[in-house]
Design an enzyme around this catalytic site. Structure first.
Site, PDB file in Angstrom:
ATOM      1  N   GLU A  91       0.823  -1.199   0.000  1.00 25.84           N
ATOM      2  CA  GLU A  91       0.000   0.000   0.000  1.00 25.84           C
ATOM      3  C   GLU A  91       0.861   1.254   0.000  1.00 25.84           C
ATOM      4  O   GLU A  91       1.977   1.251   0.499  1.00 25.84           O
ATOM      5  CB  GLU A  91      -0.914   0.018   1.229  1.00 25.84           C
ATOM      6  CG  GLU A  91      -2.044  -1.003   1.101  1.00 25.84           C
ATOM      7  CD  GLU A  91      -2.982  -0.967   2.285  1.00 25.84           C
ATOM      8  OE1 GLU A  91      -4.146  -0.621   2.086  1.00 25.84           O
ATOM      9  OE2 GLU A  91      -2.540  -1.277   3.402  1.00 25.84           O
ATOM     10  N   CYS A 104       3.300   8.651   1.156  1.00 21.46           N
ATOM     11  CA  CYS A 104       3.950   7.705   2.059  1.00 21.46           C
ATOM     12  C   CYS A 104       4.103   6.394   1.288  1.00 21.46           C
ATOM     13  O   CYS A 104       3.117   5.837   0.809  1.00 21.46           O
ATOM     14  CB  CYS A 104       3.079   7.518   3.300  1.00 21.46           C
ATOM     15  SG  CYS A 104       3.733   6.281   4.440  1.00 21.46           S
ATOM     16  N   CYS A 111       7.427  -7.043   6.805  1.00 24.13           N
ATOM     17  CA  CYS A 111       8.579  -6.450   7.500  1.00 24.13           C
ATOM     18  C   CYS A 111       9.139  -7.463   8.481  1.00 24.13           C
ATOM     19  O   CYS A 111       8.399  -8.224   9.092  1.00 24.13           O
ATOM     20  CB  CYS A 111       8.138  -5.182   8.244  1.00 24.13           C
ATOM     21  SG  CYS A 111       9.502  -4.294   9.024  1.00 24.13           S
ATOM     22  N   CYS A 115       8.047  -4.976  15.258  1.00 29.35           N
ATOM     23  CA  CYS A 115       7.604  -4.038  16.306  1.00 29.35           C
ATOM     24  C   CYS A 115       6.199  -4.458  16.754  1.00 29.35           C
ATOM     25  O   CYS A 115       5.324  -4.706  15.914  1.00 29.35           O
ATOM     26  CB  CYS A 115       7.606  -2.605  15.781  1.00 29.35           C
ATOM     27  SG  CYS A 115       9.234  -2.100  15.182  1.00 29.35           S
ATOM     28  N   CYS A 118       2.840  -2.745  15.486  1.00 30.43           N
ATOM     29  CA  CYS A 118       2.732  -2.412  14.053  1.00 30.43           C
ATOM     30  C   CYS A 118       2.109  -3.556  13.264  1.00 30.43           C
ATOM     31  O   CYS A 118       2.504  -4.713  13.410  1.00 30.43           O
ATOM     32  CB  CYS A 118       4.112  -2.092  13.505  1.00 30.43           C
ATOM     33  SG  CYS A 118       4.126  -1.772  11.723  1.00 30.43           S
ATOM     34  N   CYS A 334      -0.577   5.426   9.811  1.00 27.90           N
ATOM     35  CA  CYS A 334       0.652   4.633   9.893  1.00 27.90           C
ATOM     36  C   CYS A 334       0.451   3.385  10.741  1.00 27.90           C
ATOM     37  O   CYS A 334      -0.259   3.371  11.726  1.00 27.90           O
ATOM     38  CB  CYS A 334       1.799   5.456  10.440  1.00 27.90           C
ATOM     39  SG  CYS A 334       1.371   6.508  11.802  1.00 27.90           S
TER      40      CYS A 334
HETATM   41  N1  SAH Z   1      10.428   0.571   9.470  1.00 29.82           N
HETATM   42  C1  SAH Z   1      10.420   2.016   9.535  1.00 29.82           C
HETATM   43  C2  SAH Z   1       9.195   2.612   8.882  1.00 29.82           C
HETATM   44  C3  SAH Z   1       7.965   2.170   9.597  1.00 29.82           C
HETATM   45  S1  SAH Z   1       6.477   3.089   9.587  1.00 29.82           S
HETATM   46  C4  SAH Z   1      10.498   2.448  10.988  1.00 29.82           C
HETATM   47  O1  SAH Z   1      10.463   1.598  11.858  1.00 29.82           O
HETATM   48  O2  SAH Z   1      10.628   3.648  11.225  1.00 29.82           O
HETATM   49  C5  SAH Z   1       6.738   4.649  10.272  1.00 29.82           C
HETATM   50  C6  SAH Z   1       6.387   4.839  11.725  1.00 29.82           C
HETATM   51  O3  SAH Z   1       5.076   4.376  12.098  1.00 29.82           O
HETATM   52  C7  SAH Z   1       7.369   4.117  12.633  1.00 29.82           C
HETATM   53  O4  SAH Z   1       7.815   5.008  13.612  1.00 29.82           O
HETATM   54  C8  SAH Z   1       6.503   3.039  13.220  1.00 29.82           C
HETATM   55  O5  SAH Z   1       7.015   2.586  14.435  1.00 29.82           O
HETATM   56  C9  SAH Z   1       5.168   3.728  13.350  1.00 29.82           C
HETATM   57  N2  SAH Z   1       4.041   2.843  13.590  1.00 29.82           N
HETATM   58  C10 SAH Z   1       3.937   1.531  13.302  1.00 29.82           C
HETATM   59  N3  SAH Z   1       2.756   1.038  13.705  1.00 29.82           N
HETATM   60  C11 SAH Z   1       2.072   2.051  14.265  1.00 29.82           C
HETATM   61  C12 SAH Z   1       0.783   2.176  14.849  1.00 29.82           C
HETATM   62  N4  SAH Z   1      -0.053   1.156  14.906  1.00 29.82           N
HETATM   63  N5  SAH Z   1       0.417   3.387  15.297  1.00 29.82           N
HETATM   64  C13 SAH Z   1       1.246   4.446  15.186  1.00 29.82           C
HETATM   65  N6  SAH Z   1       2.462   4.401  14.636  1.00 29.82           N
HETATM   66  C14 SAH Z   1       2.887   3.211  14.179  1.00 29.82           C
END
Ligand code: SAH
Length: 347
Positions: A91, A104, A111, A115, A118, A334
């Site tokens: 997406e 974005c 991934c 985390c 996420c 996000c």
């Molecule tokens: N792998 C990269 C890009 C990820 S997405 C990274 O870790 O930075 C960008 C941001 O969104 C990251 O800071 C990630 O931790 C955050 N993110 C992921 N899931 C989320 C959620 N459910 N709510 C809010 N932010 C989230």
């Protein structure tokens, strides 16, 4: 099978033109059609000889993915679900503000970072995207814009860990920043990483002033490892040291992302500790309220609690902003991308 046209670098395209007995400047003509005139087929490129257009059609496909879903949110955020040639889906999102149009983009299918809050990591990593696939996301979103609208910013914050696919990403961004490509300044491009120190250094060495955002999410190693498992092998000190180097080399102030999870990392002590870590650094904290993922137990804190977190950071002179939520009604916020198309139980 035909090749993906966007996989070709500019130099490769020039060589290809020469191999067809054509002058190299044909490559620039083709680029103008793709980047400026938003062409979607080779046959539209009317200032190319017909034989060359036909040869392009014989050998290449310009856009290889299928737009299998295109949603528009109430705030005019738009989200594309793109099916790749191997049926994997990713997406990408367009967000509008009065003076900006930010996209974005994703860099991987799934991934590997895992985390815990996420959605993208829930099913692990399938594969990395190619240069052409990354570029295609950007160009397809650019074509969603109206005639007078121009793309102003890119955030590499979609699915995947960008620095785990750095070569392909940088190759795609070469076209984006080239004056004969989209001509976007690297200063308008932000790459978000979980914090992979060797790759952060490699990014700094490109000499391009991209913005770097580091997903910190916790000021203490135990808590960070709980939320961002890969931290176990890296540690906060190493991440901060690499971010400091990034600032020294590029002069770009690093952003630290911190997703606020109610009752987990939103305590006043966490804010104080984060403030202590960052107060002598050129840093900016971007607090992200947790976006709900239906099958995950985390939720965002209350507004007063978030405000208190900001206040404590500011008390130490650390600049903090709370990220605005966009496209929430189409799950474009996000951390939520791709999940619903993959997991039948949350459909
Ligand atoms: N792998 C990269 C890009 C990820 S997405 C990274 O870790 O930075 C960008 C941001 O969104 C990251 O800071 C990630 O931790 C955050 N993110 C992921 N899931 C989320 C959620 N459910 N709510 C809010 N932010 C989230």
């Amino acid at each position: 099978m035909k090749r993906g046209f966007l996989e070709l670098t500019h130099a490769e395209l020039q060589s290809w033109c020469e191999a067809q007995g054509q002058p190299r400047f044909r490559a620039d003509q083709i680029r103008r059609w793709i980047y400026e005139k938003r062409a979607s087929s080779f046959q539209e490129m009317l200032d190319l000889p017909k034989a060359l257009r036909d040869q392009l059609d014989t050998e290449f496909v310009l856009f290889r993915s299928n737009i299998v879903n295109h949603q528009v949110a109430r705030d005019r955020t738009e989200k594309l679900l793109l099916e790749q040639v191997d049926q994997e889906t990713i997406e990408c999102v367009l967000m509008r503000e009065p003076d900006r149009r930010t996209i974005c983009i994703s860099t991987q299918v799934g991934c590997a970072m895992g985390c815990v809050f996420c959605a993208s990591g829930l099913m692990g990593l399938k594969r990395s995207l190619t240069r052409g696939e990354i570029l295609e996301e950007i160009l397809l979103l650019d074509r969603v814009l109206g005639i007078g609208e121009r793309l102003t910013n890119i955030v590499v914050m979609g699915i995947g860990e960008p620095l785990a696919n750095l070569t392909a990403l940088l190759s795609a961004l070469d076209e984006v920043t080239d004056s004969k490509g989209l001509g976007l300044s690297p200063r308008r491009i932000t790459i978000s990483t979980v914090g992979l120190p060797p790759k952060m250094r490699e990014l700094a060495q490109t000499g391009k002033p991209f913005n770097l955002a580091v997903s910190l999410h916790a000021p203490l190693n135990d808590l960070r490892t709980q939320l961002v498992p890969i931290n176990d092998r890296i540690g906060i000190d190493a991440v901060l040291a690499a971010a400091d180097e990034y600032f020294e080399i590029t002069g770009r102030r690093v952003t630290y992302e911190y997703v606020l999870l109610s009752g987990v990392n939103d305590q006043p002590e966490h804010a104080d500790e984060l403030g202590r870590l960052l107060e002598h650094r050129q840093a900016h904290v971007n607090l992200i309220p947790m976006n709900n993922v239906e099958i995950l137990p985390y939720v965002e804190p209350t507004a007063p609690r978030t405000a208190e977190f900001v206040r404590r950071l500011e008390a130490r002179g650390v600049v903090a902003t709370v990220r605005k939520r966009k496209g929430a009604d189409i799950d474009a916020a996000c951390g939520q991308l791709r999940l619903k198309s993959e997991l039948p139980i949350v459909k």
